[in-house]
Design an enzyme around this catalytic site. Structure first.
Site, mmCIF file in Angstrom:
data_model
loop_
_atom_site.group_PDB
_atom_site.id
_atom_site.type_symbol
_atom_site.label_atom_id
_atom_site.label_comp_id
_atom_site.label_asym_id
_atom_site.label_seq_id
_atom_site.Cartn_x
_atom_site.Cartn_y
_atom_site.Cartn_z
ATOM 1 C CD GLU A 21 36.018 6.171 69.067
ATOM 2 O OE1 GLU A 21 36.727 5.546 68.274
ATOM 3 O OE2 GLU A 21 36.339 7.268 69.533
HETATM 4 C C1 LIG Z 1 30.150 11.056 75.784
HETATM 5 C C2 LIG Z 1 30.408 11.462 74.377
HETATM 6 C C3 LIG Z 1 31.712 11.660 73.942
HETATM 7 C C4 LIG Z 1 31.957 12.056 72.628
HETATM 8 N N1 LIG Z 1 33.254 12.349 72.254
HETATM 9 C C5 LIG Z 1 33.494 12.848 71.014
HETATM 10 C C6 LIG Z 1 34.799 13.310 70.615
HETATM 11 O O1 LIG Z 1 35.736 13.301 71.409
HETATM 12 N N2 LIG Z 1 34.962 13.793 69.379
HETATM 13 C C7 LIG Z 1 33.945 13.850 68.493
HETATM 14 O O2 LIG Z 1 34.157 14.279 67.363
HETATM 15 N N3 LIG Z 1 32.702 13.415 68.814
HETATM 16 C C8 LIG Z 1 32.449 12.944 70.060
HETATM 17 N N4 LIG Z 1 31.180 12.560 70.411
HETATM 18 C C9 LIG Z 1 30.128 12.646 69.408
HETATM 19 C C10 LIG Z 1 29.702 11.280 68.927
HETATM 20 O O3 LIG Z 1 30.698 10.726 68.102
HETATM 21 C C11 LIG Z 1 28.358 11.419 68.220
HETATM 22 O O4 LIG Z 1 27.398 11.707 69.198
HETATM 23 C C12 LIG Z 1 27.994 10.172 67.452
HETATM 24 O O5 LIG Z 1 28.858 9.988 66.374
HETATM 25 C C13 LIG Z 1 26.559 10.211 66.922
HETATM 26 O O6 LIG Z 1 26.338 11.374 66.197
HETATM 27 P P1 LIG Z 1 25.119 12.329 66.575
HETATM 28 O O7 LIG Z 1 25.058 12.455 68.053
HETATM 29 O O8 LIG Z 1 25.247 13.549 65.774
HETATM 30 O O9 LIG Z 1 23.850 11.473 66.145
HETATM 31 P P2 LIG Z 1 22.908 11.765 64.897
HETATM 32 O O10 LIG Z 1 23.750 11.798 63.662
HETATM 33 O O11 LIG Z 1 22.057 12.940 65.224
HETATM 34 O O12 LIG Z 1 22.051 10.452 64.845
HETATM 35 C C14 LIG Z 1 20.805 10.265 65.510
HETATM 36 C C15 LIG Z 1 20.362 8.819 65.266
HETATM 37 O O13 LIG Z 1 20.173 8.595 63.868
HETATM 38 C C16 LIG Z 1 21.000 7.546 63.412
HETATM 39 N N5 LIG Z 1 21.500 7.894 62.097
HETATM 40 C C17 LIG Z 1 22.207 8.989 61.737
HETATM 41 N N6 LIG Z 1 22.477 8.974 60.432
HETATM 42 C C18 LIG Z 1 21.919 7.844 59.935
HETATM 43 C C19 LIG Z 1 21.846 7.262 58.642
HETATM 44 N N7 LIG Z 1 22.400 7.829 57.588
HETATM 45 N N8 LIG Z 1 21.226 6.083 58.510
HETATM 46 C C20 LIG Z 1 20.672 5.468 59.586
HETATM 47 N N9 LIG Z 1 20.697 5.970 60.813
HETATM 48 C C21 LIG Z 1 21.311 7.146 60.998
HETATM 49 C C22 LIG Z 1 22.126 7.447 64.454
HETATM 50 O O14 LIG Z 1 22.719 6.173 64.488
HETATM 51 C C23 LIG Z 1 21.383 7.781 65.723
HETATM 52 O O15 LIG Z 1 20.720 6.640 66.186
HETATM 53 C C24 LIG Z 1 30.899 12.199 71.731
HETATM 54 C C25 LIG Z 1 29.585 11.980 72.161
HETATM 55 C C26 LIG Z 1 29.331 11.635 73.463
HETATM 56 C C27 LIG Z 1 27.904 11.469 73.910
#
Ligand SMILES: Cc1cc2nc3c(=O)[nH]c(=O)nc-3n(C[C@H](O)[C@H](O)[C@H](O)COP(=O)(O)OP(=O)(O)OC[C@H]3O[C@@H](n4cnc5c(N)ncnc54)[C@H](O)[C@@H]3O)c2cc1C
Length: 464
Positions: free
Chosen positions: A246
């Protein structure tokens, strides 16, 4: 956004192709809302742009949808979250939500109020942590006293009590604003999500610590050897994701900071630009000076300087005056940051993160004062108790605010940046030697999500 939706020639349907990772409830849902990119076809008959990110309601048993995998996590073990593949899925045009290109707006608007579910869970989790911590601290005796009477544990109990009160206050205030139909709860919801996810995790962590070895033991194991089945470690695991989904803490910092910084960037115009000529900068400086000549003086004086202001809040008035004064100071510090880094401010993530965290703490203090006063009006006895909690929270929070203000200008950001760059360039690989990397050679970092037919099992059909 790797999912595409291509409209049919007669416009009666779209064909969806792509793979979605982490679809919560996707494993069991009958209806799913899918965001997909529609290719642009110029303007429609009404002269509006076509294409862009678009939202669709899709029946989960449509031909071509496969739920390929049910994901498993550190916590939230009951969640039905999977990988959903769409291969040539035909979706009637009538199932489109809004117009083409409105999908991102729909998703982000939904997130505003959707995010408030996290502060609600956070408040509930903190209440349970507080209850268990209080009961256990009385029940467990060490060195001749209940552990709660040892100062180190007592301080944790005080943190839990004050923070639980604040978590409920922040949630109730933000939710009340949303329920009252406040048009734009973006900032409040984002601050509430950010702050609540971080603080409730700290509460659960302190609970695990107060429970000692039993905090680390699973409820099942405790019960199996005849003790009360307290799932403290489960709470910690379950809450951990709130700092990631979220909107992760890092992304929430940027999202909230942008609201604060955008006003300055707009006012500064070419002054903040790294490419503008001297002449353009001079012109922009004239325009900006007009804006700041009106804006800055407002930040020098305010109600918080008047010792009689907010007196309707009784002994909590001093905290509201503090919030007012520090809010102006926060705006001034943001302005100084703008002056120092200009257009590059948006890359100063550590500075911006602290600015936002200060704002979140001030929001929480104000929410506590307001809630305590409301409780006092409803029930004077409960009000007295609430006042004590609000007062305690404000005192604890003010220490965090002071530390954050100090760190705005006294920090290791520059040396950390240089260290991190050298680290990423491989300069310290020697430090990683002497271990066995159990993940090495087990697969790519990110799985291939190329659209196409599924070779995997359709878990959705299996479940239903
Ligand atoms: C249990 C679970 C349920 C979920 N349910 C849903 C769902 O129903 N629908 C859906 O769409 N998604 C869902 N997600 C996905 C979730 O929203 C994402 O995992 C989350 O938004 C983080 O994105 P990412 O995993 O791609 O992290 P990444 O974007 O790969 O980020 C990796 C790290 O880098 C940091 N980071 C990334 N970009 C930046 C930046 N520009 N500046 C500084 N730091 C940065 C992040 O904060 C994180 O610490 C779910 C995930 C989980 C684990």
């Amino acid at each position: 956004m790797a999912c595409a939706a291509v409209p049919s020639e007669d416009g009666s349907e779209y064909v969806l192709d792509g793979v979605k990772l982490w679809t919560t409830n996707g494993v069991i849902a009958e209806l799913v809302v899918v965001m997909a990119v529609v290719p642009s076809r110029g303007l429609d008959e009404k002269g509006r742009k076509t294409g862009g990110i678009t939202a669709f309601v899709v029946e989960a048993d449509s031909a071509g949808i496969t739920v390929e995998h049910r994901n498993k996590f550190m916590g939230l073990r009951g969640i039905e979250n999977g990988v959903t593949r769409f291969h040539q899925v035909r979706v009637p045009a009538a199932n489109r939500l809004g117009r083409e290109g409105q999908g991102l707006k729909i998703a982000l608007t939904t997130l505003n109020t959707g995010r408030l579910s996290i502060p609600a869970m956070a408040a509930g989790a903190a209440k349970w942590s507080l209850k268990i911590a209080r009961e256990w601290s009385n029940a467990r005796t060490q060195w001749g006293h209940p552990v709660g009477q040892h100062e180190a544990v007592g301080k944790k109990l005080a943190f839990l009590a004050a923070t639980t009160f604040a978590l409920e206050a922040v949630f109730e205030l933000s939710a009340a604003l949303a329920d009252a139909g406040m048009k734009d709860v973006r900032i409040e919801a984002a601050l509430a999500k950010l702050w609540s996810s971080e603080m409730s995790y700290k509460c659960a962590d302190e609970l695990v610590q107060i429970r000692g070895g039993r905090g680390y033991e699973t409820a099942e194991s405790l019960a199996a050897r005849g003790e009360r089945a307290v799932p403290a470690e489960q709470l910690l695991r379950d809450l951990r994701i709130n700092r990631i989904f979220e909107g992760s803490t890092e992304i929430m910092h940027l999202l909230i900071a942008r609201e604060a910084v955008d006003a300055h960037l707009a006012a500064a115009g070419d002054l903040a630009s790294t490419t503008a000529t001297l002449q353009q900068k001079g012109k922009a400086a004239m325009a900006a000076s007009g804006f700041y000549a009106r804006w800055l003086p407002q930040l020098m004086v305010g109600k918080g300087l008047d010792p009689r202001s907010y007196n309707e809040f009784g002994s909590l008035a001093k905290h509201l005056r503090y919030v007012e004064r520090e809010s102006r100071k926060l705006a001034r510090q943001t302005f100084y940051g703008m002056g120092r880094w200009q257009g590059k401010l948006e890359y100063k993530q550590a500075f911006l993160g602290r600015i936002v965290d200060i704002g979140a703490e001030l929001f929480a203090i104000a929410a506590c004062c307001s809630r305590a006063e409301m409780l006092r009006l409803n029930d004077p006895a409960e009000g007295r108790s609430a006042l004590k909690l609000a007062d305690a929270f404000a005192a604890q929070s003010r220490l965090r605010v002071e530390a954050l203000f100090n760190e705005l200008w006294h920090n290791t950001d520059d040396s950390d940046k240089s260290l991190s760059e050298e680290l990423q360039a491989g300069d310290f690989v020697w430090l990683e030697q002497g271990i066995i990397d159990v993940s090495e050679g087990t697969g790519p970092w990110i799985a291939d999500a190329t659209p196409g037919p599924s070779e995997h099992e359709n878990l959705h059909r299996k479940y239903r």
